[in-house]
Scaffold this motif. Structure first.
Motif, short mmCIF file in Angstrom:
data_model
loop_
_atom_site.label_atom_id
_atom_site.label_comp_id
_atom_site.label_asym_id
_atom_site.label_seq_id
_atom_site.Cartn_x
_atom_site.Cartn_y
_atom_site.Cartn_z
N GLY B 152 -46.23 62.02 78.72
CA GLY B 152 -44.95 62.26 79.09
C GLY B 152 -44.22 60.84 79.22
O GLY B 152 -43.26 61.01 78.26
N PRO B 153 -44.51 59.96 79.65
CA PRO B 153 -43.61 58.83 79.75
C PRO B 153 -43.45 58.19 78.49
O PRO B 153 -42.25 57.75 77.81
CB PRO B 153 -43.99 57.83 80.72
CG PRO B 153 -45.08 58.47 81.54
CD PRO B 153 -45.62 59.75 80.59
N ALA B 154 -44.47 58.35 77.46
CA ALA B 154 -44.44 57.65 76.30
C ALA B 154 -43.51 58.37 75.46
O ALA B 154 -42.88 57.95 74.52
CB ALA B 154 -45.76 57.43 75.48
N ALA B 155 -43.48 59.63 75.82
CA ALA B 155 -42.81 60.45 74.58
C ALA B 155 -41.13 60.14 75.16
O ALA B 155 -40.41 60.29 74.22
CB ALA B 155 -42.85 61.90 75.30
N THR B 156 -40.98 60.24 76.19
CA THR B 156 -39.50 59.78 76.90
C THR B 156 -39.02 58.50 76.16
O THR B 156 -37.86 58.39 75.74
CB THR B 156 -39.45 59.78 78.47
OG1 THR B 156 -39.97 61.05 78.89
CG2 THR B 156 -38.14 59.40 78.95
N LEU B 157 -39.84 57.48 76.47
CA LEU B 157 -39.69 56.18 75.81
C LEU B 157 -39.33 56.20 74.25
O LEU B 157 -38.38 55.59 74.01
CB LEU B 157 -40.77 55.09 75.97
CG LEU B 157 -40.30 54.58 77.28
CD1 LEU B 157 -41.66 53.69 77.69
CD2 LEU B 157 -39.16 53.54 77.46
N THR B 158 -40.34 56.73 73.60
CA THR B 158 -40.04 56.99 72.13
C THR B 158 -38.68 57.56 71.69
O THR B 158 -37.93 57.07 71.06
CB THR B 158 -41.21 57.54 71.59
OG1 THR B 158 -42.45 57.05 72.11
CG2 THR B 158 -41.17 57.63 70.01
N ALA B 159 -38.56 59.00 72.70
CA ALA B 159 -37.08 59.41 72.20
C ALA B 159 -35.97 58.72 72.52
O ALA B 159 -35.00 58.57 71.78
CB ALA B 159 -37.16 60.70 72.98
N GLU B 160 -36.11 57.99 73.62
CA GLU B 160 -34.79 57.17 74.13
C GLU B 160 -34.56 55.91 73.19
O GLU B 160 -33.49 55.82 72.92
CB GLU B 160 -34.94 56.74 75.57
CG GLU B 160 -35.04 57.94 76.46
CD GLU B 160 -33.56 58.35 77.12
OE1 GLU B 160 -32.55 57.47 76.72
OE2 GLU B 160 -33.51 58.97 77.92
N ALA B 161 -35.68 55.46 72.89
CA ALA B 161 -35.51 54.11 71.84
C ALA B 161 -35.01 54.77 70.52
O ALA B 161 -34.14 54.23 69.85
CB ALA B 161 -36.86 53.64 71.53
#
Lengths: 200, 200
Positions: B152-161
Motif C-alpha cells: 500500500g504505502p510504497a505504491a502510493t509513494l512511488t506513484a506520487e514521486a
DNA sequence: AAGAGTGATGACAGCAACTGACATCAGCCG
DNA sequence: CGGCTGATGTCAGTTGCTGTCATCACTCTT
C-alpha cells in the motif's frame, strides 16, 4: 443583529464580540462537519458566528478558504526549518528536517487536525483547495532549497518528493487509531521513498 | 436559435451542427486565452459555439472541466502501460515506463498542449483543477502498482514521486523553445529524482 | 403513411457564491 | 467636543449552476 446584543454586551462593552475571524472558522468547521460542505451556505456560517454573509467575505476570499488559515504558519515553519538546516546537509535531508518540524507543529493539535481532515476528505472542492496549498508549500520549499544552493529542477524535484512523503505520513497519522508520532511517521515514509526510488 | 440556421443547414440537413462538445471545448480554450478564464462567461462560450449556457452544463460539470476532457484517456494510457510493464521491473521502473507512454501521447499534440497549459497557468482556479486531475492520476497509478504486487504505502509513494517527475518534465517541455523530446525529459527527470533521493 | 417515441437542445425560474457601493456608529484622538 | 476610523451592516447586481418543462427533426413501429 450583533451577537453582542444576544450575549448582553458584558465583555467590557466592546462594540462587537471579539475574534470574528475565529468565530467564523469555528462555525464553518462545525457546519461543514454536520451537514457537509456543499449543504452549508455562507449565510448559515455567518449567522452561527453572529455576523453577516458580507463580513464572511471580508475575512475569507471564498467559502473554502475559511478552513485553511493555518497554511501561512505551516509554510513559515517549513521554510525556516529548511533554511536553518546545517549547510552540510544534502537537500533531501534539509527537506526531511523541515517536514519533521511541520509535523511536530501539526501534532500539537491532533484532534483539530483530524476533524478538519475528515471534513476536507469528504468534499472534492475542499480537496482541490488543499492540493493547491500543498503545491504552494512545495514551491516555497523549493525556493528555500535554492537559497541553500540547490539547482532549479533538482530543488523542485526534492521539494515535490518531500511533500509526497508528507502527504503519505500525514494520512497514516490521521487514520491510525493509536497515538503515533507524526515526525516519526515522516522519517519512516522518507526512508520508504528512498528505498522505492532506489528500485526496491 | 441554432447554429444550423446561421450556417444554412447544408451539412446533409442534420438537425444540429455535429460535435457540440468539441465546439464548446474549442470556444472555451480560445476565449480563456483571449480574455482570461475569469473574464469569460459560460454564456459567451456557448454563444461562440452556437449553443446556450444550459447545453454547456449538460456536457461539462463546470466552467473548468471543459479544459480537461483528455484526462480520462491519459489515465487509461498511464495505467495500462504500468500494468503491462514486465513483471521483473521494479515499481519505480513500471512508473517510468508508464510516464513515458503518457508523455509520448501528449507529444503528439504539442501546440495544443502548450496553448492549453498557458491558459491553465494563468488562472489559479484552473491550476486547482489540474492538481486534482494529477492527484487522480497518481491514485490510479498507485492502484496499478498494487495490482502488480506492491504494498500500500510504497505504491502510493512511488506513484506520487512519479507524478512529481512528470510535472517537472512537462514544465520543462512546455517552456523550452527547442523541440525537446518529452519521454526523454521524463527519463532525465527520473534520473534526477533518483540522484536527489540518494542524498546527492 | 400516420402516430408514437427519442434525444439533443432551448427557455425559464431560482438558489447561492461573490462583489461593489454606501450607510452606520462606538470609540479614539486631537 | 467634534471629526476620523474601522468593523460591520444593507442592498443591489452579476455569474455559476440546477431543476423542470417545452420543442421538434428524426426514427421506429405498425
Amino acid at each position: 443583529m450583533s451577537a453582542a446584543v444576544i450575549i448582553g454586551y458584558d465583555r467590557g462593552m466592546a462594540r462587537w464580540e471579539p475574534d470574528s475571524r475565529g468565530r467564523l472558522e469555528q462555525a464553518a468547521l462545525a457546519l461543514y462537519g454536520e451537514r457537509g460542505f456543499e449543504n452549508t451556505t455562507v449565510a448559515e456560517i455567518a449567522a452561527r458566528a453572529g455576523l453577516t454573509e458580507r463580513t464572511f467575505f471580508r475575512y475569507f476570499a471564498d467559502k473554502r478558504e475559511v478552513l485553511f488559515s493555518g497554511a501561512g504558519t505551516l509554510q513559515e515553519v517549513l521554510v525556516s526549518a529548511a533554511v536553518s538546516a546545517p549547510d552540510s546537509a544534502a537537500p533531501i535531508d534539509a527537506v526531511a528536517a523541515a517536514l519533521e518540524a511541520a509535523g511536530a507543529l501539526l501534532q500539537e493539535r491532533r484532534e483539530f487536525a483530524r476533524h478538519r481532515q475528515a471534513v476536507i476528505a469528504a468534499s472534492t472542492e475542499l480537496r482541490e483547495r488543499e492540493l493547491i496549498k500543498l503545491a504552494s508549500l512545495a514551491s516555497a520549499l523549493a525556493d528555500a532549497l535554492r537559497r541553500r544552493g540547490a539547482t532549479g529542477p533538482a530543488a523542485t524535484l526534492t521539494a515535490e518528493a518531500g511533500i509526497a512523503v508528507f502527504k503519505v505520513a500525514f494520512e497514516r497519522w490521521v487514520n491510525e487509531s493509536n497515538q503515533e508520532d507524526l515526525p516519526q511517521l515522516i522519517r519512516e515514509s522518507m526512508d520508504e521513498l528512498k528505498a522505492v526510488t532506489a528500485g526496491r
